[in-house]
Design an enzyme around this catalytic site. Structure first.
Site, PDB file in Angstrom:
ATOM      1  N   PHE A  25       0.855  -1.187   0.000  1.00 23.83           N
ATOM      2  CA  PHE A  25       0.000   0.000   0.000  1.00 23.83           C
ATOM      3  C   PHE A  25       0.884   1.226   0.000  1.00 23.83           C
ATOM      4  O   PHE A  25       2.063   1.158   0.381  1.00 23.83           O
ATOM      5  CB  PHE A  25      -0.890   0.000   1.253  1.00 23.83           C
ATOM      6  CG  PHE A  25      -2.369   0.065   0.959  1.00 23.83           C
ATOM      7  CD1 PHE A  25      -2.976  -0.877   0.156  1.00 23.83           C
ATOM      8  CD2 PHE A  25      -3.161   1.059   1.530  1.00 23.83           C
ATOM      9  CE1 PHE A  25      -4.342  -0.825  -0.092  1.00 23.83           C
ATOM     10  CE2 PHE A  25      -4.526   1.114   1.287  1.00 23.83           C
ATOM     11  CZ  PHE A  25      -5.121   0.177   0.480  1.00 23.83           C
ATOM     12  N   GLN A  75      -7.758  14.602   4.475  1.00 22.60           N
ATOM     13  CA  GLN A  75      -7.259  13.694   3.438  1.00 22.60           C
ATOM     14  C   GLN A  75      -8.230  13.623   2.268  1.00 22.60           C
ATOM     15  O   GLN A  75      -9.370  13.196   2.431  1.00 22.60           O
ATOM     16  CB  GLN A  75      -7.042  12.295   3.992  1.00 22.60           C
ATOM     17  CG  GLN A  75      -6.547  11.322   2.935  1.00 22.60           C
ATOM     18  CD  GLN A  75      -5.926  10.087   3.565  1.00 22.60           C
ATOM     19  OE1 GLN A  75      -6.631   9.163   3.930  1.00 22.60           O
ATOM     20  NE2 GLN A  75      -4.615  10.080   3.709  1.00 22.60           N
ATOM     21  N   HIS A  94      -8.746  11.523  -0.704  1.00 19.57           N
ATOM     22  CA  HIS A  94      -8.293  10.257  -1.265  1.00 19.57           C
ATOM     23  C   HIS A  94      -8.093  10.471  -2.756  1.00 19.57           C
ATOM     24  O   HIS A  94      -8.949  11.063  -3.414  1.00 19.57           O
ATOM     25  CB  HIS A  94      -9.337   9.175  -1.003  1.00 19.57           C
ATOM     26  CG  HIS A  94      -8.834   7.783  -1.223  1.00 19.57           C
ATOM     27  ND1 HIS A  94      -8.505   7.307  -2.470  1.00 19.57           N
ATOM     28  CD2 HIS A  94      -8.600   6.772  -0.361  1.00 19.57           C
ATOM     29  CE1 HIS A  94      -8.097   6.055  -2.358  1.00 19.57           C
ATOM     30  NE2 HIS A  94      -8.141   5.703  -1.092  1.00 19.57           N
ATOM     31  N   LEU A 103     -15.630   5.856  -3.177  1.00 18.82           N
ATOM     32  CA  LEU A 103     -14.242   5.422  -3.062  1.00 18.82           C
ATOM     33  C   LEU A 103     -13.851   4.336  -4.063  1.00 18.82           C
ATOM     34  O   LEU A 103     -14.604   3.388  -4.285  1.00 18.82           O
ATOM     35  CB  LEU A 103     -14.007   4.905  -1.637  1.00 18.82           C
ATOM     36  CG  LEU A 103     -12.571   4.537  -1.281  1.00 18.82           C
ATOM     37  CD1 LEU A 103     -11.670   5.763  -1.358  1.00 18.82           C
ATOM     38  CD2 LEU A 103     -12.513   3.939   0.115  1.00 18.82           C
ATOM     39  N   GLU A 153      -7.501   2.029  -2.643  1.00 15.67           N
ATOM     40  CA  GLU A 153      -6.075   2.134  -2.927  1.00 15.67           C
ATOM     41  C   GLU A 153      -5.485   0.761  -3.276  1.00 15.67           C
ATOM     42  O   GLU A 153      -4.405   0.664  -3.866  1.00 15.67           O
ATOM     43  CB  GLU A 153      -5.367   2.709  -1.683  1.00 15.67           C
ATOM     44  CG  GLU A 153      -3.890   2.953  -1.884  1.00 15.67           C
ATOM     45  CD  GLU A 153      -3.293   3.783  -0.749  1.00 15.67           C
ATOM     46  OE1 GLU A 153      -4.030   4.569  -0.119  1.00 15.67           O
ATOM     47  OE2 GLU A 153      -2.097   3.629  -0.478  1.00 15.67           O
ATOM     48  N   ARG A 203      -1.021   9.196  -0.089  1.00 16.71           N
ATOM     49  CA  ARG A 203      -2.279   9.704  -0.651  1.00 16.71           C
ATOM     50  C   ARG A 203      -2.236  11.200  -0.924  1.00 16.71           C
ATOM     51  O   ARG A 203      -2.786  11.676  -1.914  1.00 16.71           O
ATOM     52  CB  ARG A 203      -3.432   9.393   0.305  1.00 16.71           C
ATOM     53  CG  ARG A 203      -3.774   7.930   0.311  1.00 16.71           C
ATOM     54  CD  ARG A 203      -4.889   7.634   1.275  1.00 16.71           C
ATOM     55  NE  ARG A 203      -5.264   6.226   1.171  1.00 16.71           N
ATOM     56  CZ  ARG A 203      -6.130   5.627   1.978  1.00 16.71           C
ATOM     57  NH1 ARG A 203      -6.697   6.315   2.952  1.00 16.71           N
ATOM     58  NH2 ARG A 203      -6.420   4.359   1.818  1.00 16.71           N
ATOM     59  N   HIS A 228     -12.012  12.326   2.129  1.00 15.49           N
ATOM     60  CA  HIS A 228     -12.066  10.960   2.637  1.00 15.49           C
ATOM     61  C   HIS A 228     -11.881  10.852   4.146  1.00 15.49           C
ATOM     62  O   HIS A 228     -12.501  10.016   4.790  1.00 15.49           O
ATOM     63  CB  HIS A 228     -10.974  10.151   1.930  1.00 15.49           C
ATOM     64  CG  HIS A 228     -10.940   8.697   2.255  1.00 15.49           C
ATOM     65  ND1 HIS A 228     -12.040   7.886   2.045  1.00 15.49           N
ATOM     66  CD2 HIS A 228      -9.982   7.900   2.761  1.00 15.49           C
ATOM     67  CE1 HIS A 228     -11.720   6.641   2.401  1.00 15.49           C
ATOM     68  NE2 HIS A 228     -10.490   6.629   2.859  1.00 15.49           N
ATOM     69  N   ARG A 256      -2.608  10.632   6.646  1.00 15.86           N
ATOM     70  CA  ARG A 256      -2.702   9.251   7.102  1.00 15.86           C
ATOM     71  C   ARG A 256      -2.307   8.295   5.992  1.00 15.86           C
ATOM     72  O   ARG A 256      -2.706   8.481   4.841  1.00 15.86           O
ATOM     73  CB  ARG A 256      -4.136   8.951   7.544  1.00 15.86           C
ATOM     74  CG  ARG A 256      -4.359   7.510   7.922  1.00 15.86           C
ATOM     75  CD  ARG A 256      -5.742   7.260   8.474  1.00 15.86           C
ATOM     76  NE  ARG A 256      -6.815   7.400   7.510  1.00 15.86           N
ATOM     77  CZ  ARG A 256      -7.116   6.491   6.579  1.00 15.86           C
ATOM     78  NH1 ARG A 256      -6.409   5.381   6.466  1.00 15.86           N
ATOM     79  NH2 ARG A 256      -8.131   6.697   5.755  1.00 15.86           N
TER      80      ARG A 256
END
Lengths: 260, 591
Positions: free
Chosen positions: B126, B239, B241, B255, B258, B289, B354, B390
């Protein structure tokens, strides 16, 4: 490769026949269908139209929803008579010349408008013995993806309770005290098929959960928005286990003479 | 039938009141109950529907099942680097240390993660994670987490109050005494007396036009906690996304996990160029991100976007079987809602609001507010763990690590209290009157258009990139929206009335939005989830060491100031080398 949005429905105004009402003392659905004209936008789902009605026509129209992405299972309703998720039912896939009828799930007591009381399902879940592994030393646990696959299919369930709404044992015969319904058949199947679970729930599945009431019409499977093969992969294998345990002639004979 | 302005309420008493039943709230409730406390778990939705259910890609924990070199130190360092060194170091350390135990505990409670070939928990790559670290279940890991906790929770002796909205916290002399709210079904009021409270109410995403968040994300916890003296930190860091759906309009913002990039997805612009090479050539699509989102923003702004205002994300080279096995929800989501078969061609994606990095200020060990005794917070509504940005996968692990801690220490706090604090009935009456007041208004406007305008305002002026001029305009416009919201009319009865619910939630969203805008205006710096076009660089001399703190003054105004954030001890500083530190910032300014 890229998506082309069809303009065919862009300027369309659709007629929505939305149930509005309140329950009587038994939770029966008392109310009427109200007509709303809704100007549609490309790609809209039924829930978009319901939100448009709330924002523009009827601010107190009750609807339950959360994610609007078919992941939480909150916005179940009956659209043109079919139990469905409102967030997943595309309007441009529906006939342009007919009204779209949106009603609450028939099987459950009404709270208001499109919202029903699904708390019975939560009570049923409490009766089921949870996951029971032989040992709690997780570091030693090993099982393979093939074993996980079988369980994970059932764990995809988003608890929309559309299968419960569809199941005629509950919908038409109201056997809420005798049959847990398809949702909890696959909850039970998932526990029974978990490679590390050691609890024995077969007697419970037969007597408390009432698996015998399912006569395999597969209506629940047809309506499952997660495409879980509830009947074929969950209920039928459970039925087979119940039959092997309780109805196998040789086992029955051995049981009878005290050798089982 | 009850009149819409009736003030009567029922009263319940518990040791611990947990507000919110996502991953953090459920985990807190399970822990508090295990400690012997009586627990009320109060949720606006049905159990199992909280926003956690939408988390897709996985939960980060240094199990080291695939990469044996992984451990808490690399996870800690990745989290700090990803957070642009703004994280509360102690929270990031606890998180990295405890996440593996918490994930294994989920397996013990019945979670079924994807497996490695030798039968252990599989982990995936990730963005920003040095090693393959995310325990996952295809692309529906949040569902697995919440269902596991739900099935554990219903056998833990917790009383669950579903579709029950808490609107006010009660305190006596700086210590919590209870919570007040209403049943959504009937609109009737309910008072919870309690010795401690765990706030686990999630973020503020519904204040934005394009968001992956559900209706519940209205900043309730942040607003209620501030109202009784708690502070919010780091609220300027939001954030976006990088990959939300962009088309058709009805799904804009939903969404796109990821995990698509984690499984090898490639991002290209309208020229067919893998543009991440211009922003983060080393990590490419697996950059963090904040960087990927701003890169997409810049590509679209500079005319290299896709037809619908995003960029292309392609995973089709992995083959249909693999995609359907590892990304089944994405496959269905695009096929059914977007008319795109992702096994055959690319998706169009763009940034979507997000996650709220900031939140209620807490003690890193106990999760207790330093300014309100007995108030605890965990998960997205709390602040500090994630700094300025994050990492993907760190949210689900945050929920279970700090959810458990909040529940543990809330139960301990409750044990130390010999009796319930008294409740000021006059205050409660005031809260009840404030809630029914919208029914008595004569105005023409309902809450819906005000909400829509708030979302548009926040998106355009307090969004992914910011400037002094627009932030000042936003603060002024928020004041106007607040006045309109206070006059918004509500029709119908109190029974399951979404217009009434929104009338109250709207004020919370405006509170949270005002804090975000004010904190963003003060931070003359760009890092992570806060980018100022007029200060388009990371000012490491000053701003790396300062954390924003917001509170409600006695006259009701919301104020933001800054304090020097706690310094990492030397032994942890020694884990980082200067070259690594430099690369964490060199992308700022490229947008």
């Amino acid at each position: 490769m890229m998506m082309i949005v069809s303009d065919a429905h862009t300027n369309r105004v659709a007629n929505f026949h939305v149930f509005r009402g309140n329950p009587d003392e038994n939770g029966e659905h008392i109310g009427e269908v109200v007509n709303y004209e809704v100007p549609l936008k490309p790609g809209w789902v039924v829930l978009d139209a319901i939100h448009w009605i709330q924002a523009n026509k009827q601010p107190d129209l009750a609807v339950r929803w959360n994610c609007k992405a078919a992941k939480c299972g909150s916005c179940s309703a009956e659209i043109n008579g079919l139990p469905s998720l409102m967030c997943k039912t595309r309007l441009d896939h529906m006939p342009a010349d007919k009204p779209i009828i949106v009603k609450p799930m028939k099987t459950f007591p009404l709270i208001k408008d499109l919202v029903t009381d699904v708390s019975w399902n939560y009570e049923v879940n409490k009766k089921i013995q949870p996951f029971t592994p032989a040992n709690s030393n997780v570091d030693t646990w090993r099982y393979f993806q093939q074993d996980a696959d079988r369980v994970q299919e059932f764990r995809k369930c988003i608890e929309c309770f559309i299968c419960q709404d569809t199941c005629h044992v509950l919908r038409h015969h109201s056997k809420f005290d005798k049959f847990f319904g398809p949702r909890f058949m696959i909850r039970l199947a998932q526990l029974e098929f978990h490679p590390l679970d050691v609890a024995d729930r077969l007697k419970f599945i037969k007597e408390e959960a009432g698996i015998g009431f399912c006569n395999i019409t597969k209506c629940c499977t047809d309506r499952c928005p997660e495409q879980i093969r509830i009947t074929d992969n969950g209920i039928i294998p459970l039925k087979e286990r119940v039959v092997d345990r309780f109805y196998d002639p040789i086992t029955m004979l051995l049981n009878k003479i005290g050798l089982g | 039938m009850m009149s819409s302005t009736e003030h009567n309420y029922e009263t319940k008493s518990y040791d611990v009141i947990v507000i919110g039943a996502g991953g953090a709230g459920l985990r807190a409730a399970i822990e508090a109950s295990a400690q012997g406390a009586s627990v009320a778990l109060v949720t606006k939705s049905l159990l199992g529907k909280a926003h956690t259910v939408m988390a897709e890609g996985g939960m980060a924990a240094a199990l080291g099942n695939l990469d044996a070199a992984d451990g808490w130190v690399p996870h800690f360092k990745d989290s700090i680097r990803g957070g642009k060194y703004m994280n509360n170091w102690r929270m990031a350390q606890i998180h990295a240390e405890e996440a593996p135990e918490r994930v294994k505990e989920l397996e013990l409670w019945g979670a079924v993660f994807d497996r490695t070939p030798d039968g252990r928990i599989l982990q995936r790559a990730f963005g920003g994670h040095t090693y393959r670290r995310l325990a996952h279940v295809g692309d529906r890991t949040g569902l697995e987490l919440i269902r596991t906790l739900q099935d554990k929770g219903i056998h833990s002796g917790i009383d669950v109050f579903m579709e029950c909205t808490v609107t006010n916290l009660l305190e006596e002399n700086g210590q919590v005494s209870g919570a007040f709210g209403y049943w959504r079904e009937s609109g009737r009021f309910i008072l919870f007396k309690g010795k401690s409270i765990v706030m686990a109410s999630g973020g503020i995403g519904k204040a934005f036009e394009v968001t992956s968040n559900s209706w519940e994300y209205t900043g309730d916890g942040q607003a209620m906690a501030m109202a009784i003296g708690a502070e919010l930190i780091d609220m300027e860091f939001l954030q976006f996304h990088p990959t939300g759906m962009v088309c058709p309009a009805s799904v804009k913002g939903i969404l796109v996990t990821e995990a698509v990039r984690g499984e090898g997805g490639k991002l290209t612009n309208a020229l067919g160029e893998r543009f991440m090479k211009n922003y983060d050539p080393e990590r490419m699509e697996l950059s963090t991100r904040d960087i990927v989102a701003k890169a997409i923003y810049a590509e679209v702004r500079d005319g290299r976007g896709s037809p619908n205002g995003g960029v292309f994300l392609d995973i089709s080279h992995r083959g249909a079987d693999y995609i359907k096995r590892k990304l089944p929800s994405m496959y269905h989501q695009f096929l059914e809602l977007g008319d795109v078969d992702i096994t055959k061609g690319p998706m169009e994606v763009g940034p979507t609001m997000h996650y709220t990095m900031g939140g209620i200020r807490v003690n890193p060990e106990t999760q207790e507010s330093p300014t309100v005794k007995g108030l605890f917070a965990a998960g997205e509504c709390s602040g500090g763990m994630h700094g300025a940005n994050r990492l993907g996968g760190n949210s689900l692990s945050d929920l279970i690590v700090f959810g458990r801690r909040a529940g543990l220490y809330a139960a301990e706090f409750a044990k130390q209290q010999t009796e319930m604090l008294p409740i000021d009935n006059e205050k409660v009456k005031g809260y009840a009157q404030a809630l029914v007041e919208p029914f008595e208004r004569k105005g023409t406007e309902t809450p819906y258009p005000i909400h829509a305008e708030l979302q548009h305002l926040m998106h355009t002026k307090v969004g992914i990139v910011r400037e002094e001029k627009f932030l000042k305009e936003a603060i002024a416009e928020l004041a106007v929206l607040r006045e309109r919201a206070k006059k918004a009319r509500v029709d119908g009865s109190r029974a399951y009335n979404p217009g009434w619910h929104l009338a109250h939630d709207l004020i919370n969203m405006i509170d949270a939005s005002e804090i975000v805008a004010k904190a963003a205006l003060q931070r003359e710096d760009s890092r992570g989830g806060h980018t100022r076009l007029d200060f388009n660089f990371s000012d490491d001399k000053v701003w790396r060491h300062r954390t924003s703190v917001a509170s409600r003054a006695t006259d009701g105004t919301l104020t933001v100031s800054y304090f020097d954030k706690p310094q990492m001890p030397k032994e942890l500083v020694a884990l980082f080398d200067k070259a690594e530190e430099k690369t964490a910032f060199e992308t700022e300014g490229k947008f």
